[in-house]
Write a protein that holds these residues in place. Sequence first.
Motif, PDB file in Angstrom:
ATOM      1  N   GLN A  96      62.978  16.650 -12.903  1.00 10.84           N
ATOM      2  CA  GLN A  96      62.747  15.937 -12.160  1.00 10.84           C
ATOM      3  C   GLN A  96      63.832  15.010 -11.334  1.00 10.84           C
ATOM      4  O   GLN A  96      64.682  15.295 -11.795  1.00 10.84           O
ATOM      5  N   GLU A  97      63.848  14.539  -9.900  1.00 12.19           N
ATOM      6  CA  GLU A  97      63.863  13.341  -9.403  1.00 12.19           C
ATOM      7  C   GLU A  97      65.110  12.672 -10.104  1.00 12.19           C
ATOM      8  O   GLU A  97      64.316  11.330 -11.010  1.00 12.19           O
ATOM      9  N   TRP A  98      65.956  12.068 -10.253  1.00 12.97           N
ATOM     10  CA  TRP A  98      66.671  11.335 -11.234  1.00 12.97           C
ATOM     11  C   TRP A  98      68.236  10.863 -10.456  1.00 12.97           C
ATOM     12  O   TRP A  98      68.424  11.516  -8.914  1.00 12.97           O
ATOM     13  N   ASN A  99      67.858   9.308 -10.149  1.00  5.44           N
ATOM     14  CA  ASN A  99      69.299   8.964  -9.519  1.00  5.44           C
ATOM     15  C   ASN A  99      70.554   8.829 -10.313  1.00  5.44           C
ATOM     16  O   ASN A  99      70.434   7.670 -11.175  1.00  5.44           O
ATOM     17  N   ILE A 100      71.692   9.095 -10.386  1.00 11.91           N
ATOM     18  CA  ILE A 100      72.850   8.801 -11.290  1.00 11.91           C
ATOM     19  C   ILE A 100      73.681   8.143 -10.327  1.00 11.91           C
ATOM     20  O   ILE A 100      74.883   8.702  -9.063  1.00 11.91           O
ATOM     21  N   MET A 101      74.157   7.168 -11.076  1.00 15.24           N
ATOM     22  CA  MET A 101      75.328   6.093  -9.957  1.00 15.24           C
ATOM     23  C   MET A 101      76.929   6.718 -10.405  1.00 15.24           C
ATOM     24  O   MET A 101      76.623   6.501 -11.984  1.00 15.24           O
ATOM     25  N   GLU A 102      77.833   7.429 -10.018  1.00 13.59           N
ATOM     26  CA  GLU A 102      78.941   7.129 -10.542  1.00 13.59           C
ATOM     27  C   GLU A 102      79.678   6.176 -10.124  1.00 13.59           C
ATOM     28  O   GLU A 102      79.562   5.016  -8.671  1.00 13.59           O
TER      29      GLU A 102
ATOM     30  N   LEU B 266      74.791  20.405  -7.045  1.00 12.24           N
ATOM     31  CA  LEU B 266      73.630  20.415  -7.246  1.00 12.24           C
ATOM     32  C   LEU B 266      71.849  20.704  -6.600  1.00 12.24           C
ATOM     33  O   LEU B 266      72.020  21.222  -5.723  1.00 12.24           O
ATOM     34  N   PRO B 267      71.496  20.589  -8.555  1.00  8.96           N
ATOM     35  CA  PRO B 267      69.913  20.336  -7.664  1.00  8.96           C
ATOM     36  C   PRO B 267      69.853  19.646  -6.041  1.00  8.96           C
ATOM     37  O   PRO B 267      69.903  18.841  -6.637  1.00  8.96           O
ATOM     38  N   SER B 268      68.287  19.755  -5.850  1.00  8.73           N
ATOM     39  CA  SER B 268      68.595  18.788  -4.536  1.00  8.73           C
ATOM     40  C   SER B 268      67.240  17.815  -5.019  1.00  8.73           C
ATOM     41  O   SER B 268      67.672  16.458  -4.573  1.00  8.73           O
ATOM     42  N   GLU B 269      66.964  18.252  -6.702  1.00  5.98           N
ATOM     43  CA  GLU B 269      66.010  16.685  -7.630  1.00  5.98           C
ATOM     44  C   GLU B 269      67.533  15.856  -7.891  1.00  5.98           C
ATOM     45  O   GLU B 269      66.948  14.488  -8.417  1.00  5.98           O
TER      46      GLU B 269
ATOM     47  N   ASP C 249      68.639  -6.406 -11.513  1.00  2.00           N
ATOM     48  CA  ASP C 249      68.991  -6.653  -9.827  1.00  2.00           C
ATOM     49  C   ASP C 249      66.681  -5.674  -9.744  1.00  2.00           C
ATOM     50  O   ASP C 249      66.813  -4.748 -10.046  1.00  2.00           O
ATOM     51  N   PRO C 250      65.835  -6.077  -9.828  1.00  2.00           N
ATOM     52  CA  PRO C 250      64.946  -5.800  -9.243  1.00  2.00           C
ATOM     53  C   PRO C 250      64.169  -4.466  -8.575  1.00  2.00           C
ATOM     54  O   PRO C 250      63.503  -4.131  -8.597  1.00  2.00           O
ATOM     55  N   GLU C 251      65.170  -4.264  -7.366  1.00  2.00           N
ATOM     56  CA  GLU C 251      65.447  -2.959  -6.871  1.00  2.00           C
ATOM     57  C   GLU C 251      65.784  -2.303  -7.298  1.00  2.00           C
ATOM     58  O   GLU C 251      65.981  -1.656  -6.777  1.00  2.00           O
ATOM     59  N   ASN C 252      66.466  -2.241  -8.254  1.00  2.00           N
ATOM     60  CA  ASN C 252      67.350  -1.360  -8.663  1.00  2.00           C
ATOM     61  C   ASN C 252      66.935   0.312  -9.282  1.00  2.00           C
ATOM     62  O   ASN C 252      65.596  -0.240  -9.404  1.00  2.00           O
ATOM     63  N   ILE C 253      67.577   1.251  -8.341  1.00  2.00           N
ATOM     64  CA  ILE C 253      66.860   2.886  -8.785  1.00  2.00           C
ATOM     65  C   ILE C 253      68.212   3.546  -9.556  1.00  2.00           C
ATOM     66  O   ILE C 253      67.469   4.524  -8.984  1.00  2.00           O
ATOM     67  N   ILE C 254      68.538   3.111 -10.036  1.00  2.00           N
ATOM     68  CA  ILE C 254      69.549   3.808 -11.204  1.00  2.00           C
ATOM     69  C   ILE C 254      69.015   4.036 -12.520  1.00  2.00           C
ATOM     70  O   ILE C 254      68.649   3.661 -12.764  1.00  2.00           O
ATOM     71  N   ASP C 255      69.080   5.781 -12.783  1.00  2.00           N
ATOM     72  CA  ASP C 255      68.535   5.892 -14.196  1.00  2.00           C
ATOM     73  C   ASP C 255      69.769   6.610 -14.895  1.00  2.00           C
ATOM     74  O   ASP C 255      69.420   6.285 -15.768  1.00  2.00           O
ATOM     75  N   GLY C 256      70.778   6.214 -14.295  1.00  2.00           N
ATOM     76  CA  GLY C 256      71.581   6.636 -15.084  1.00  2.00           C
ATOM     77  C   GLY C 256      73.225   6.174 -14.769  1.00  2.00           C
ATOM     78  O   GLY C 256      73.100   6.499 -13.530  1.00  2.00           O
ATOM     79  N   PHE C 257      74.294   6.526 -15.374  1.00  2.00           N
ATOM     80  CA  PHE C 257      75.447   5.804 -14.989  1.00  2.00           C
ATOM     81  C   PHE C 257      76.969   7.223 -15.158  1.00  2.00           C
ATOM     82  O   PHE C 257      76.741   7.577 -16.573  1.00  2.00           O
ATOM     83  N   LEU C 258      77.798   7.323 -14.570  1.00  3.45           N
ATOM     84  CA  LEU C 258      78.556   8.020 -14.986  1.00  3.45           C
ATOM     85  C   LEU C 258      80.000   6.790 -14.377  1.00  3.45           C
ATOM     86  O   LEU C 258      79.727   5.949 -14.018  1.00  3.45           O
ATOM     87  N   ALA C 259      80.607   6.822 -16.469  1.00  2.00           N
ATOM     88  CA  ALA C 259      81.539   5.431 -16.118  1.00  2.00           C
ATOM     89  C   ALA C 259      82.644   6.162 -15.666  1.00  2.00           C
ATOM     90  O   ALA C 259      82.610   7.471 -16.152  1.00  2.00           O
TER      91      ALA C 259
ATOM     92  N   ARG D   5      70.109  13.557 -21.395  1.00  2.00           N
ATOM     93  CA  ARG D   5      69.821  12.306 -21.823  1.00  2.00           C
ATOM     94  C   ARG D   5      68.336  11.786 -20.584  1.00  2.00           C
ATOM     95  O   ARG D   5      68.112  11.802 -22.026  1.00  2.00           O
ATOM     96  N   LEU D   6      68.301  11.759 -20.192  1.00  3.99           N
ATOM     97  CA  LEU D   6      67.586  11.446 -19.424  1.00  3.99           C
ATOM     98  C   LEU D   6      66.366  12.455 -19.053  1.00  3.99           C
ATOM     99  O   LEU D   6      65.289  12.292 -19.341  1.00  3.99           O
ATOM    100  N   GLU D   7      66.543  13.613 -19.136  1.00  7.29           N
ATOM    101  CA  GLU D   7      65.354  14.554 -19.191  1.00  7.29           C
ATOM    102  C   GLU D   7      64.770  15.103 -20.718  1.00  7.29           C
ATOM    103  O   GLU D   7      64.008  14.632 -20.735  1.00  7.29           O
ATOM    104  N   SER D   8      65.374  14.509 -21.414  1.00  3.88           N
ATOM    105  CA  SER D   8      64.783  14.434 -23.108  1.00  3.88           C
ATOM    106  C   SER D   8      64.469  12.833 -23.704  1.00  3.88           C
ATOM    107  O   SER D   8      63.987  13.416 -25.077  1.00  3.88           O
ATOM    108  N   GLY D   9      64.729  12.508 -23.061  1.00  5.69           N
ATOM    109  CA  GLY D   9      64.080  10.840 -22.933  1.00  5.69           C
ATOM    110  C   GLY D   9      65.162  10.177 -24.184  1.00  5.69           C
ATOM    111  O   GLY D   9      65.393   8.997 -24.864  1.00  5.69           O
ATOM    112  N   LYS D  10      66.208  11.122 -24.773  1.00  6.58           N
ATOM    113  CA  LYS D  10      67.352  10.502 -26.225  1.00  6.58           C
ATOM    114  C   LYS D  10      68.289   9.309 -25.320  1.00  6.58           C
ATOM    115  O   LYS D  10      69.286  10.226 -24.934  1.00  6.58           O
ATOM    116  N   ILE D  11      68.207   8.597 -24.478  1.00  9.37           N
ATOM    117  CA  ILE D  11      68.858   7.836 -24.210  1.00  9.37           C
ATOM    118  C   ILE D  11      70.259   7.060 -25.616  1.00  9.37           C
ATOM    119  O   ILE D  11      70.279   7.115 -25.928  1.00  9.37           O
TER     120      ILE D  11
END
Lengths: 350, 380
Positions: free
Chosen positions: B28-34, B52-55, B183-193, B237-243
């Motif tokens: 599924q679609e994920w937004n990842i921020m580096e 990367l896949p288009s998702e 931020d209430p408008e946040n769309i980030i699902d995961g981070f690359l630190a 992590r996102l796909e498995s839900g194990k954050i």
Amino acid sequence: MIKTNPTQICPLPITDYEQIMLAHGGGGKLTQRMIEQLFFPAFNNEYLGQEHDGAVIPVREGRLAVTTDSFVVNPIIFPGGNIGDLAINGTVNDLACCGAVPMYLTASFILEEGFSMADLKRIVDTMSIAARKAGVKIVTGDTKVVEKGKGDGIYINTSGIGIVPDGIDISPMNAVPGDVVIVSGLIGQHGITVLSTRDSLGFETEIKSDTAPLNGMISDLLAAVPEVHVLRDPTRGGVSATLNEIARKAQVTIEIDEALLPVGKQVSAACDLLGLDPLCVANEGIVLVFVPESQSEKAIEVLRNNIWGRNAAVVGRVSAKGHGTVTLKTLYGGCRIVDVISGEQLPRIC
Amino acid sequence: MKQDINSPFRNPKDVEELSKAIRYITTQEWNIMEICGGQTHALAKYGIEDMLPSEIRLIHGPGCPVCVTPVSVIDNAVMLSMQPDVCLCTFGDMMRVPGTCDDLLSAKAQGGRVKMVYSPLDALRFAEENPRLQVVFFAIGFETTLPIYALTILEACRRKIKNFSILPALVSVPPAMEALLSDPENIIDGFLAAGHVCAVTGMQEYRLLSNQWQVPIAVTGFEPSDLLYGIFLCVSRLESGKIGVDNAYSRIVGFSGNMSALRDITQVFDRADQEWRGLGVLRNSGFKINEKYKQYDAVKRFQLKQKQPVPDRCEAGKILSGKIMPYECPLFCKECFPEHPLGAPMVSSEGVCSAYYRYKRNNYDKNQSYTNLSVAHNRL
């Protein structure tokens, strides 16, 4: 520092200085002495020996190529050469890239008061050797001295004249789809050498400047592959600036392949460290060659037979008529633009 | 520097395998921020997004220290450089970042004393060699560069060098991540630190952040394999839900960070509220020189005032929080170019707009004629 003899009491004018004095540019006896003792012996030839306001040289039939270049490098002496090598090789290579046989050079020196006479002698001797290697004669010149603090030690301008043989037509406009792009050697060597020698960066490498006269190699190439379309030496701005200039002039798209680019390990590592792109780093001893694909093997063979062309490689091709863009296929199959740097390359913070 | 230590992490076969693995696990679609600008440039330079896949959509974060340095601090740096007897030293990146009127390169051209150095210790040496000059180091950066500033101040103190001070614009990564997540408008699902930041700080703060906001974080390096491995772990992590937090840069980063660097930082700096260009003032997101070493703080030494930020047209805030992409900014490639930047993200070697301009602008505006690139370069 003035050489004095404590027993000497007669105040004769002192003429033997270890540093450049303003009077060396004054047109008087000191100027004359410097020309006679330093420049004439080093650059000795029949045209310079005329001691005229200019050199009178015989004209051959054919086309003349003319170029000029100023050299302000800092530091003036670096691993692999000095400003004197650059001043000769740079102008020789510009003429050779016009398809010309370099013949005569002029040399103008702007010296800062206080500049070391020993360094000047070393530079002039280097120029003499470089001119001999390149087979050119320095036929006229000039020396000016500016006050202390108003120059950076030494600036040199050289201009050159060469003869373009009949049948040779080299121009950036000649790049056409179907040409391949050849680089004659490792890229980025000169720029990284100079950067690494500057006090402000203070990192150590074993890299040497690639400064070299390429006219012999180019002459061999043109004899074996007369269909060469474009020759350019990618100096300031590096390979990327030169390719962009050619692409724009000829209105073509150039595609290069990252996997084929000859980059030395040390240059690659230094560029990673400083956040620089080797494609944008200056070179002083390589040439970019555009030839029809059918001639590329022969061209590579000739280049690799020359000491300055041992790492010659095909790195890309002219793919189509276009708007003057240069693209790079990354190692991983992606594609990106090869851009011209905006101003000076600035090392990054982290 | 006899061999390129990064070469194993650029192997095209490994990169291809990692790319396939990411495609395989993504449903599924994920937004990842580096976070880091260095990563943004590496992604663009190596063409990683094409693999990367288009998702998966990569959002480019506020991790370029040059980009987030407030205009008012740049104005102060410019002003100091024009003072008689002051020499302003800084990194190359900062030279072209526009302040309200001028950048440091223009100040230099107008007679300002500006010196580009590669290390603050070089600036300290310069101060020692020029006792009549006040040498100010314009110190910007995240936790990565903080230890060398701390070390320089400790060195200045030890060597009793009094004509040296630091103009700080120092920021911390986790508070910025928290601001983005809240931020209430946040769309980030995961981070690359940012791997090099974590090499100093360790991963503890990131674990707390991940738990609190239920967001996966992968500590990631800068080579193609590093970046794809970080993305792979984050998507897993996102796909498995194990954050949780993963370390995809274990050859450099340890869980506890660099203890001696952290000790030096604590000795010299205190946490403080800090303004981020484009994002505003974020609580506890910066560092200031503490009371003990205040004589090395240029703000105090020269009694500098922080002016209110003047609103500019640059959309840096929206871009650095992932709300718009650089090519969605109305100024991008139209009025804002590296030769004529309207904001810091177009200047810095790590700025996101500069990355899109340098490597990818053709993808977004094929009809644009980039005549500004046509400036003929004089031949050497």
